[in-house]
Design an enzyme around this catalytic site. Sequence first.
Site, PDB file in Angstrom:
ATOM      1  NE  ARG A   1      17.556  14.273  -0.613  1.00  7.62           N
ATOM      2  CZ  ARG A   1      17.207  15.370   0.665  1.00  7.62           C
ATOM      3  NH1 ARG A   1      17.389  16.525   0.072  1.00  7.62           N
ATOM      4  NH2 ARG A   1      16.833  15.070   0.950  1.00  7.62           N
TER       5      ARG A   1
ATOM      6  N   PRO B   1       0.745  -1.740  -0.280  1.00  9.62           N
ATOM      7  CG  PRO B   1      -0.547  -1.554   1.714  1.00  9.62           C
ATOM      8  CD  PRO B   1       0.626  -1.896   1.084  1.00  9.62           C
ATOM      9  CD  GLU B   2       4.191   2.888  -2.293  1.00 14.20           C
ATOM     10  OE1 GLU B   2       3.898   3.516  -1.330  1.00 14.20           O
ATOM     11  OE2 GLU B   2       5.050   1.569  -2.544  1.00 14.20           O
TER      12      GLU B   2
ATOM     13  NE  ARG C   1       5.400 -10.186   2.156  1.00 14.82           N
ATOM     14  CZ  ARG C   1       6.795  -8.941   1.323  1.00 14.82           C
ATOM     15  NH1 ARG C   1       6.203  -8.591   1.036  1.00 14.82           N
ATOM     16  NH2 ARG C   1       7.854 -10.283   1.908  1.00 14.82           N
TER      17      ARG C   1
ATOM     18  CG  HIS D   1      -2.691 -13.511   7.092  1.00 15.08           C
ATOM     19  ND1 HIS D   1      -2.796 -14.636   7.107  1.00 15.08           N
ATOM     20  CD2 HIS D   1      -3.552 -14.275   5.925  1.00 15.08           C
ATOM     21  CE1 HIS D   1      -1.905 -15.516   6.448  1.00 15.08           C
ATOM     22  NE2 HIS D   1      -2.763 -15.317   5.614  1.00 15.08           N
TER      23      HIS D   1
END
Length: 312
Positions: free
Chosen positions: A192, A18-19, A148, A130
């Site tokens: 960067r 999920p973002e 997970r 789950h």
Amino acid sequence: MGLPQRRLLLGLNNAAMPELPEVEVTRQTLAPVLQGARILSVEMGKPLRWPLGIEAAMLQGCVFGPLARRGKYLWMPLSQGATGRVAPASLADGRSGCSWPAGGLLVHLGMSGSLAFKPGAQSDEQPGLHEHVRLHTDRGVLGLTDPRRFGAVVWSPALDQLPASRLLAGLGLEPDDTALSEAWFHEQLRRRRAPIKQVLLAGNVVVGAGNIYACEALFDAGIDPRTRAQRLSRPRTARLLKAVRQTLQQAMALGGSTLRDFRDVHGVSGGFQDQARVYGREGQPCTCCAASIRRVVMGQRSTFFCPHCQKR
Ligand SMILES: [Zn+2]
């Protein structure tokens, strides 16, 4: 899909998480049903990435306030209801008697988590295989399903206090933050040396551009993902910023990307994946120039781009 096959697919493609758009869609969907709901009881299953940090029974009687989001974290503020118990003094940070907010739950969906709300569900219904956290409320059951178990539900007295402040430290600006100007973005990238794709994924300049969205935004901006961030000109960084914002807005409008694991709280698949122009399209023709889409691995993540449309 059977579990072994599902695990295999996740192992082969670690982008199935999920973002930001998925979390935001979850927030928008849950906010109206949760605000004002009172917690009746809490069931905790297998351990998640981090412990709750409070006795689950302490949440009993708390009432949900307006849901917020920061990066991929969902913040569920809780007030002490009239019959609720009071948080221990150590957690309330000396603000005993303060009733709003009493604190809240910081939720992260990890690699494979999803939240589902079942209105009026019976409390004696068995949790899903789950489903590791269940909050029974007077309106229904909020469940976190996370095969997970990299997700977490963490109690914090406030967003700017521990442990929330530690978890949120280092996050870049939100894509819609007015402080995220073209000039500021360019200045940050100039510092960067890493490839621009890695800088976007790190999320410490701007949050939200996860793997699929970073690939798509770089395609829209015509930038080769391997280009060093510091080498990008001001006009190119401006195009990239616009592309990041548009990509995330489009994903949210489509209900988030689904890939394999994400379902929003109504169980509906998002549709962004179908709209992807480079992500997952290795060897297929570019929608713009018909060149073959390439895949390279950067930082152990699959990266897709058009070698013709995207320049260094
Ligand atoms: Zn192309």
